[in-house]
Design an enzyme around this catalytic site. Sequence first.
Site, mmCIF file in Angstrom:
data_model
loop_
_atom_site.group_PDB
_atom_site.id
_atom_site.type_symbol
_atom_site.label_atom_id
_atom_site.label_comp_id
_atom_site.label_asym_id
_atom_site.label_seq_id
_atom_site.Cartn_x
_atom_site.Cartn_y
_atom_site.Cartn_z
ATOM 1 N N SER A 47 0.840 -1.203 0.000
ATOM 2 C CA SER A 47 0.000 0.000 0.000
ATOM 3 C C SER A 47 0.866 1.240 0.000
ATOM 4 O O SER A 47 1.964 1.242 0.569
ATOM 5 C CB SER A 47 -0.847 -0.041 1.274
ATOM 6 O OG SER A 47 -1.442 1.204 1.492
ATOM 7 N N TYR A 93 -1.353 -0.704 10.895
ATOM 8 C CA TYR A 93 -1.693 -1.338 9.605
ATOM 9 C C TYR A 93 -0.553 -1.128 8.610
ATOM 10 O O TYR A 93 -0.063 -2.073 7.986
ATOM 11 C CB TYR A 93 -3.000 -0.745 9.052
ATOM 12 C CG TYR A 93 -3.210 -1.041 7.579
ATOM 13 C CD1 TYR A 93 -3.459 -2.338 7.142
ATOM 14 C CD2 TYR A 93 -3.120 -0.018 6.624
ATOM 15 C CE1 TYR A 93 -3.626 -2.603 5.785
ATOM 16 C CE2 TYR A 93 -3.293 -0.283 5.268
ATOM 17 C CZ TYR A 93 -3.541 -1.582 4.857
ATOM 18 O OH TYR A 93 -3.694 -1.847 3.523
ATOM 19 N N LYS A 101 2.376 -3.771 6.601
ATOM 20 C CA LYS A 101 2.733 -3.838 5.177
ATOM 21 C C LYS A 101 4.239 -3.669 5.017
ATOM 22 O O LYS A 101 4.885 -4.371 4.217
ATOM 23 C CB LYS A 101 1.999 -2.748 4.385
ATOM 24 C CG LYS A 101 0.497 -2.929 4.335
ATOM 25 C CD LYS A 101 0.110 -4.162 3.531
ATOM 26 C CE LYS A 101 -1.379 -4.383 3.471
ATOM 27 N NZ LYS A 101 -1.766 -5.679 2.920
HETATM 28 P P1 NAD Z 1 -11.029 -6.805 1.558
HETATM 29 O O1 NAD Z 1 -11.216 -6.748 3.028
HETATM 30 O O2 NAD Z 1 -12.220 -6.572 0.692
HETATM 31 O O3 NAD Z 1 -10.363 -8.198 1.156
HETATM 32 C C1 NAD Z 1 -9.502 -8.911 2.012
HETATM 33 C C2 NAD Z 1 -9.978 -10.349 2.045
HETATM 34 O O4 NAD Z 1 -9.111 -11.088 2.920
HETATM 35 C C3 NAD Z 1 -11.404 -10.500 2.572
HETATM 36 O O5 NAD Z 1 -12.163 -11.284 1.692
HETATM 37 C C4 NAD Z 1 -11.221 -11.198 3.918
HETATM 38 O O6 NAD Z 1 -12.317 -12.027 4.238
HETATM 39 C C5 NAD Z 1 -9.922 -11.967 3.696
HETATM 40 N N1 NAD Z 1 -9.185 -12.266 4.932
HETATM 41 C C6 NAD Z 1 -8.878 -11.420 5.945
HETATM 42 N N2 NAD Z 1 -8.187 -12.060 6.898
HETATM 43 C C7 NAD Z 1 -8.034 -13.346 6.475
HETATM 44 C C8 NAD Z 1 -7.406 -14.498 7.028
HETATM 45 N N3 NAD Z 1 -6.820 -14.462 8.235
HETATM 46 N N4 NAD Z 1 -7.434 -15.643 6.319
HETATM 47 C C9 NAD Z 1 -8.061 -15.701 5.104
HETATM 48 N N5 NAD Z 1 -8.676 -14.647 4.550
HETATM 49 C C10 NAD Z 1 -8.665 -13.480 5.219
HETATM 50 O O7 NAD Z 1 -9.862 -5.767 1.199
HETATM 51 P P2 NAD Z 1 -9.376 -5.214 -0.205
HETATM 52 O O8 NAD Z 1 -9.728 -3.778 -0.279
HETATM 53 O O9 NAD Z 1 -9.767 -6.142 -1.293
HETATM 54 O O10 NAD Z 1 -7.810 -5.295 0.030
HETATM 55 C C11 NAD Z 1 -7.032 -6.408 -0.400
HETATM 56 C C12 NAD Z 1 -5.591 -6.191 0.026
HETATM 57 O O11 NAD Z 1 -5.135 -4.945 -0.509
HETATM 58 C C13 NAD Z 1 -5.401 -6.090 1.543
HETATM 59 O O12 NAD Z 1 -4.203 -6.754 1.868
HETATM 60 C C14 NAD Z 1 -5.278 -4.607 1.777
HETATM 61 O O13 NAD Z 1 -4.498 -4.329 2.907
HETATM 62 C C15 NAD Z 1 -4.586 -4.134 0.515
HETATM 63 N N6 NAD Z 1 -4.837 -2.722 0.194
HETATM 64 C C16 NAD Z 1 -6.124 -2.272 0.111
HETATM 65 C C17 NAD Z 1 -6.351 -0.924 -0.149
HETATM 66 C C18 NAD Z 1 -7.756 -0.381 -0.190
HETATM 67 O O14 NAD Z 1 -7.926 0.830 -0.012
HETATM 68 N N7 NAD Z 1 -8.771 -1.192 -0.470
HETATM 69 C C19 NAD Z 1 -5.267 -0.036 -0.343
HETATM 70 C C20 NAD Z 1 -3.972 -0.554 -0.285
HETATM 71 C C21 NAD Z 1 -3.773 -1.900 -0.011
HETATM 72 N N1 UFG Z 2 -11.892 11.991 3.399
HETATM 73 C C1 UFG Z 2 -12.890 12.907 3.715
HETATM 74 N N2 UFG Z 2 -14.050 12.428 4.219
HETATM 75 C C2 UFG Z 2 -14.299 11.100 4.408
HETATM 76 C C3 UFG Z 2 -13.269 10.168 4.081
HETATM 77 C C4 UFG Z 2 -12.082 10.657 3.581
HETATM 78 O O1 UFG Z 2 -12.710 14.110 3.564
HETATM 79 O O2 UFG Z 2 -15.388 10.730 4.888
HETATM 80 C C5 UFG Z 2 -10.638 12.485 2.803
HETATM 81 C C6 UFG Z 2 -9.387 12.155 3.574
HETATM 82 O O3 UFG Z 2 -9.124 13.139 4.543
HETATM 83 C C7 UFG Z 2 -8.346 12.095 2.453
HETATM 84 C C8 UFG Z 2 -9.126 11.568 1.251
HETATM 85 O O4 UFG Z 2 -10.497 11.842 1.544
HETATM 86 O O5 UFG Z 2 -7.888 13.389 2.139
HETATM 87 C C9 UFG Z 2 -8.956 10.070 1.016
HETATM 88 O O6 UFG Z 2 -9.248 9.375 2.222
HETATM 89 P P1 UFG Z 2 -9.461 7.795 2.254
HETATM 90 O O7 UFG Z 2 -9.801 7.425 3.652
HETATM 91 O O8 UFG Z 2 -10.393 7.379 1.178
HETATM 92 O O9 UFG Z 2 -8.035 7.249 1.826
HETATM 93 P P2 UFG Z 2 -6.599 7.422 2.506
HETATM 94 O O10 UFG Z 2 -5.721 8.060 1.489
HETATM 95 O O11 UFG Z 2 -6.690 8.058 3.823
HETATM 96 O O12 UFG Z 2 -6.166 5.924 2.753
HETATM 97 C C10 UFG Z 2 -6.472 4.858 1.868
HETATM 98 C C11 UFG Z 2 -6.621 3.568 2.667
HETATM 99 C C12 UFG Z 2 -5.302 3.212 3.282
HETATM 100 C C13 UFG Z 2 -4.281 3.088 2.190
HETATM 101 C C14 UFG Z 2 -4.194 4.378 1.411
HETATM 102 C C15 UFG Z 2 -3.243 4.226 0.258
HETATM 103 O O13 UFG Z 2 -7.595 3.738 3.673
HETATM 104 O O14 UFG Z 2 -5.412 1.974 3.930
HETATM 105 O O15 UFG Z 2 -5.474 4.726 0.897
HETATM 106 O O16 UFG Z 2 -3.554 3.107 -0.476
HETATM 107 F F1 UFG Z 2 -3.104 2.828 2.737
#
Ligand code: NAD
Ligand code: UFG
Length: 339
Positions: free
Chosen positions: A124, A148, A152
Site C-alpha cells: 500500500s 496497519y 505492510k
Molecule cells: P477486503 O477486506 O475486501 O479483502 C480482504 C480479504 O481477505 C477478505 O475477503 C477477507 O475475508 C480476507 N481475509 C482477511 N483475513 C483473512 C485471514 N486471516 N485468512 C483468510 N482470509 C482473510 O480488502 P481489499 O480492499 O480487497 O484489500 C485487499 C488487500 O489490498 C489487503 O491486503 C489490503 O491491505 C490491501 N490494500 C487495500 C487498499 C484499499 O484501499 N482497499 C489499499 C492498499 C492496499
Molecule cells: N476523506 C474525507 N471524508 C471522508 C473520508 C475521507 O474528507 O469521509 C478524505 C481524507 O481526509 C483524504 C481523502 O479523503 O484526504 C482520502 O481518504 P481515504 O480514507 O479514502 O483514503 P486514505 O488516502 O486516507 O487511505 C487509503 C486507505 C489506506 C491506504 C491508502 C493508500 O484507507 O489503507 O489509501 O492506499 F493505505
Amino acid sequence: MKVLVTGGAGYIGSHTTLCLLEEGHEVVVFDNLVNSSLESMRRVQDLAGRTVEFVEGDLLDASAVASVFSGASFDAVIHFAGLKAVGESVADPLRYYRTNVVGTLNLLDGMNAAGVRRLVFSSSATVYGASEDVPLPESLPLNATNPYGRTKEQIEDILTDISSADERWSIGLLRYFNPAGAHSSGRIGEDPRGIPNNLVPFVAQVAVGRHKAVMVFGNDYPTPDGTGIRDYIHVMDLAEGHLAALHFLKDRTGAFQWNLGTGQGSSVLEVIEAFSTVVSKKIPYEFAPRRKGDAALSYADASSARNQLRWTAKRDLARMCADHWNWQRSNPRGYDSSL
Ligand code: NAD
Ligand code: UFG
C-alpha cells in the site's frame, strides 16, 4: 497458470480473480470471509462463465494453508488476505500484526514446502507514511505511521529478505494508491461493513441516501482548494496490474516494488464533484476538522510500472465514479441486497 488467490472474495481480490479467469487461468481462492461474502464468488463465476475453486480457511491456521498446497500444484500466489482498517489497527494492533504478518508467514511456509516461489503481494502507498514528496517514487524510504501500515512495511521486509536468501523466489510488491470503482457490470464491487472510512464508498452511500452529507476532513491544506489530494485508481486497472506483474515475474527472480496509481491527484472536492455529475444531483458536504494522520497530498510516480510491467491505468475519475455508482445503486446494501 494455476493461481492461488488469498483474500479472493474481497474487493480487489474478486475483481482480480475475474480478470484471471477471463485470461484463461485456473484459480483457487482461499478466504475466511471475515470481510467478504460468498456471493462475490458466485457473481465472479457468473461473469466469467467459469468456476473458481473456493476454500474457506484462515491464514492463521497453518494446517489449512498446508493442505491447500498439498492437493495442487500452483504456478503462483496472489496474496490479498489481510485486515485493512487503519483506525482498527490503532485500537487492536495485535490482531493486525497477527493476521497480516503471521498470516503471511504461514502462507510463505506453505509455499516454500510446496516449492511455489512466485508471489504478488498487496502492499500500500501507506508505507510512504506522511511523505509528500510527490509524485512518490518507489525509492522513498518507508515510514508507515500506523500499525496497519507497519504490517505492510514488515511484510515487504520479510519478502525482500527471503528473496535475498534464496534466489529462486520471484516477488512483486504492489503498492496500491486509492482503489475505487467497480466492474462495469455493477455486479461486483466494494462492500464495506459498517460505515465506510474511505471517501469514495462514503460519497456513494450519501448519494444513495444512507447518510446526510459527506464530512470533508480539512479545507485548510496547502492544496489548490484546501482539501486533501489522493491518487484514485480504478479497481479494474488495479486488477490488470496484478496480471501484468504475474507475467513479468514469470521469467525473473528477485523482489520488485511497483506503485500502482494513475500518477494524477484529485482533491476531495473534485471527487464529490465528479460523483455529483454522475448522479446528476448535488451531493451535500460539510467541512470538518482534519483527520489525524492524513497527509495533504499523495500521488504516485507510476513510471516503474509503466516501463517494467508495460501497465498504465486506463480509466479516469469520471469512469471510477460512474462504475462505483452503477454498483452502489444496483446493490444499495452491497451483497446483502441479493440475499
Ligand atoms: P477486503 O477486506 O475486501 O479483502 C480482504 C480479504 O481477505 C477478505 O475477503 C477477507 O475475508 C480476507 N481475509 C482477511 N483475513 C483473512 C485471514 N486471516 N485468512 C483468510 N482470509 C482473510 O480488502 P481489499 O480492499 O480487497 O484489500 C485487499 C488487500 O489490498 C489487503 O491486503 C489490503 O491491505 C490491501 N490494500 C487495500 C487498499 C484499499 O484501499 N482497499 C489499499 C492498499 C492496499
Ligand atoms: N476523506 C474525507 N471524508 C471522508 C473520508 C475521507 O474528507 O469521509 C478524505 C481524507 O481526509 C483524504 C481523502 O479523503 O484526504 C482520502 O481518504 P481515504 O480514507 O479514502 O483514503 P486514505 O488516502 O486516507 O487511505 C487509503 C486507505 C489506506 C491506504 C491508502 C493508500 O484507507 O489503507 O489509501 O492506499 F493505505
